[in-house]
Design a protein around this motif. Structure first.
Motif, PDB file in Angstrom:
ATOM      1  N   GLU A  46      33.980  81.513   3.743  1.00 19.74           N
ATOM      2  CA  GLU A  46      33.817  80.301   3.992  1.00 19.74           C
ATOM      3  C   GLU A  46      32.607  79.833   4.846  1.00 19.74           C
ATOM      4  O   GLU A  46      31.847  80.656   5.240  1.00 19.74           O
ATOM      5  N   VAL A  47      32.566  78.549   5.027  1.00 19.05           N
ATOM      6  CA  VAL A  47      31.281  77.956   5.706  1.00 19.05           C
ATOM      7  C   VAL A  47      31.837  76.959   6.893  1.00 19.05           C
ATOM      8  O   VAL A  47      32.764  76.103   6.656  1.00 19.05           O
ATOM      9  N   TYR A  48      31.077  77.109   7.974  1.00 14.20           N
ATOM     10  CA  TYR A  48      31.386  76.402   8.952  1.00 14.20           C
ATOM     11  C   TYR A  48      30.110  75.668   9.549  1.00 14.20           C
ATOM     12  O   TYR A  48      29.084  76.113   9.639  1.00 14.20           O
ATOM     13  N   ASP A  49      30.360  74.395  10.053  1.00 13.87           N
ATOM     14  CA  ASP A  49      29.283  73.529  10.864  1.00 13.87           C
ATOM     15  C   ASP A  49      29.182  74.325  12.028  1.00 13.87           C
ATOM     16  O   ASP A  49      30.193  74.779  12.645  1.00 13.87           O
ATOM     17  N   ALA A  50      28.064  74.503  12.628  1.00 13.33           N
ATOM     18  CA  ALA A  50      27.734  75.137  13.985  1.00 13.33           C
ATOM     19  C   ALA A  50      28.432  74.452  14.950  1.00 13.33           C
ATOM     20  O   ALA A  50      28.762  75.215  16.135  1.00 13.33           O
ATOM     21  N   ARG A  51      28.680  72.819  14.963  1.00 17.76           N
ATOM     22  CA  ARG A  51      29.158  72.300  15.927  1.00 17.76           C
ATOM     23  C   ARG A  51      30.559  72.571  16.109  1.00 17.76           C
ATOM     24  O   ARG A  51      31.201  72.143  17.288  1.00 17.76           O
ATOM     25  N   ALA A  52      31.089  72.969  15.073  1.00 19.68           N
ATOM     26  CA  ALA A  52      32.583  73.315  15.027  1.00 19.68           C
ATOM     27  C   ALA A  52      33.108  74.676  14.580  1.00 19.68           C
ATOM     28  O   ALA A  52      34.102  74.919  13.961  1.00 19.68           O
ATOM     29  N   PHE A  53      32.120  75.573  15.263  1.00 22.57           N
ATOM     30  CA  PHE A  53      32.514  77.089  14.757  1.00 22.57           C
ATOM     31  C   PHE A  53      33.708  77.700  15.372  1.00 22.57           C
ATOM     32  O   PHE A  53      33.830  77.580  16.425  1.00 22.57           O
ATOM     33  N   PRO A  54      34.538  78.230  14.645  1.00 25.46           N
ATOM     34  CA  PRO A  54      35.673  78.410  15.045  1.00 25.46           C
ATOM     35  C   PRO A  54      35.745  79.965  15.592  1.00 25.46           C
ATOM     36  O   PRO A  54      36.165  81.116  15.255  1.00 25.46           O
ATOM     37  N   ASP A  55      35.292  80.148  16.937  1.00 23.61           N
ATOM     38  CA  ASP A  55      35.111  81.577  17.389  1.00 23.61           C
ATOM     39  C   ASP A  55      36.294  82.436  17.487  1.00 23.61           C
ATOM     40  O   ASP A  55      36.324  83.551  17.164  1.00 23.61           O
ATOM     41  N   ALA A  56      37.524  81.878  17.806  1.00 25.25           N
ATOM     42  CA  ALA A  56      38.700  82.751  17.712  1.00 25.25           C
ATOM     43  C   ALA A  56      39.186  83.190  16.375  1.00 25.25           C
ATOM     44  O   ALA A  56      39.564  84.070  16.220  1.00 25.25           O
ATOM     45  N   ASN A  95      27.152  78.228   9.357  1.00 24.23           N
ATOM     46  CA  ASN A  95      27.084  79.665   8.992  1.00 24.23           C
ATOM     47  C   ASN A  95      28.208  79.882   7.852  1.00 24.23           C
ATOM     48  O   ASN A  95      29.332  79.331   7.962  1.00 24.23           O
ATOM     49  N   VAL A  96      27.719  80.874   7.011  1.00 24.70           N
ATOM     50  CA  VAL A  96      28.799  81.524   6.201  1.00 24.70           C
ATOM     51  C   VAL A  96      29.293  82.776   6.751  1.00 24.70           C
ATOM     52  O   VAL A  96      28.784  83.703   7.359  1.00 24.70           O
ATOM     53  N   VAL A  97      30.694  82.669   6.589  1.00 19.37           N
ATOM     54  CA  VAL A  97      31.321  84.147   7.263  1.00 19.37           C
ATOM     55  C   VAL A  97      32.282  84.745   6.168  1.00 19.37           C
ATOM     56  O   VAL A  97      33.091  83.908   5.238  1.00 19.37           O
ATOM     57  N   VAL A  98      32.119  86.096   6.033  1.00 24.04           N
ATOM     58  CA  VAL A  98      32.825  86.607   5.171  1.00 24.04           C
ATOM     59  C   VAL A  98      34.154  87.457   5.728  1.00 24.04           C
ATOM     60  O   VAL A  98      33.677  88.220   6.905  1.00 24.04           O
ATOM     61  N   PHE A  99      35.279  87.312   5.536  1.00 21.90           N
ATOM     62  CA  PHE A  99      36.704  87.873   6.058  1.00 21.90           C
ATOM     63  C   PHE A  99      37.013  89.126   5.106  1.00 21.90           C
ATOM     64  O   PHE A  99      37.119  88.858   4.157  1.00 21.90           O
TER      65      PHE A  99
END
Length: 205
Positions: free
Chosen positions: A155-165, A194-198
């Motif tokens: 998934e990719v997230y905007d840095a201003r709404a990065f889902p920390d939890a 950011n691109v995040v791999v789960f």
């Protein structure tokens, strides 16, 4: 992750990894890295199947054969300002793991981060956004074993709404997050997300 690391990682992935020096030098977005499609996003139900957790052991190397990643891992700590340090930008084929958190393969959420590019061109996780569900990630461990993970989502997230939890929260099984820069690009701010791999542990050898 444990304690202070959750907030620190959000800061570092949004700022220190994301200057986009290569794109800035080229003056265009023609060399922008691939971004994940909606098809690779997390579905409503996580795969409950997981291999038994491994004992703690620091990782030495990460391999993602489907996108050509074969890179050593260095330990990353928090800086005096409370942010996670990052691998040296000039070493483009080097990634890092948060060594005060979970080691890859043990129960919990292990974090690996690396640059998408540097001033000279693509870096270790340039093609991370092209990864597909089901892809295999292998992590060599210092105890001589290899932890094998299967990708659940990219998934990719905007840095201003990065889902920390969602990204850094504790897990009841062995899980892995691999993080680099992505999303939109601005000449004034660099990458804007950011691109995040789960992924979760599916085997070991």
């Amino acid at each position: 992750m444990r304690g202070l690391g959750n907030t620190a990682m959000a800061i570092v992935t949004a700022v220190a990894l994301c200057s986009g020096a290569w794109l800035l030098r080229n003056g265009s977005e023609t060399h922008a890295p691939p971004q994940p499609t909606a098809a690779e996003a997390r579905s409503g139900h996580a795969d409950p199947r997981s291999a038994p957790a491994l004992p703690p052991s620091p990782p030495d190397r990460i391999r993602i054969r489907s996108i050509g990643v074969d890179a050593p891992l260095m330990g990353l700590r928090l800086t005096a300002g409370g942010a996670l340090d990052v691998p040296p930008a000039e070493r483009k084929n080097l990634a890092g793991w948060y060594e005060s958190g979970t080691t890859p393969g043990e129960t919990g959420t292990a974090i690996v981060a690396g640059h998408v590019d540097n001033a000279e061109g693509p870096a270790v996780f340039y093609d991370l956004g092209a990864l597909k569900k089901g892809a295999v990630i292998e992590v060599d461990r210092r105890d001589g074993g290899v932890a094998v993970f299967s990708v659940d989502a990219v998934e990719v997230y905007d840095a201003r709404a990065f889902p920390d939890a969602k990204v850094y929260g504790a897990a009841r099984r062995p899980e892995l997050r691999v993080i680099t820069c992505g999303g939109g690009y601005s000449r004034s701010t660099g990458y804007q997300g950011n691109v995040v791999v789960f992924a979760h542990l599916t085997g070991s050898r």
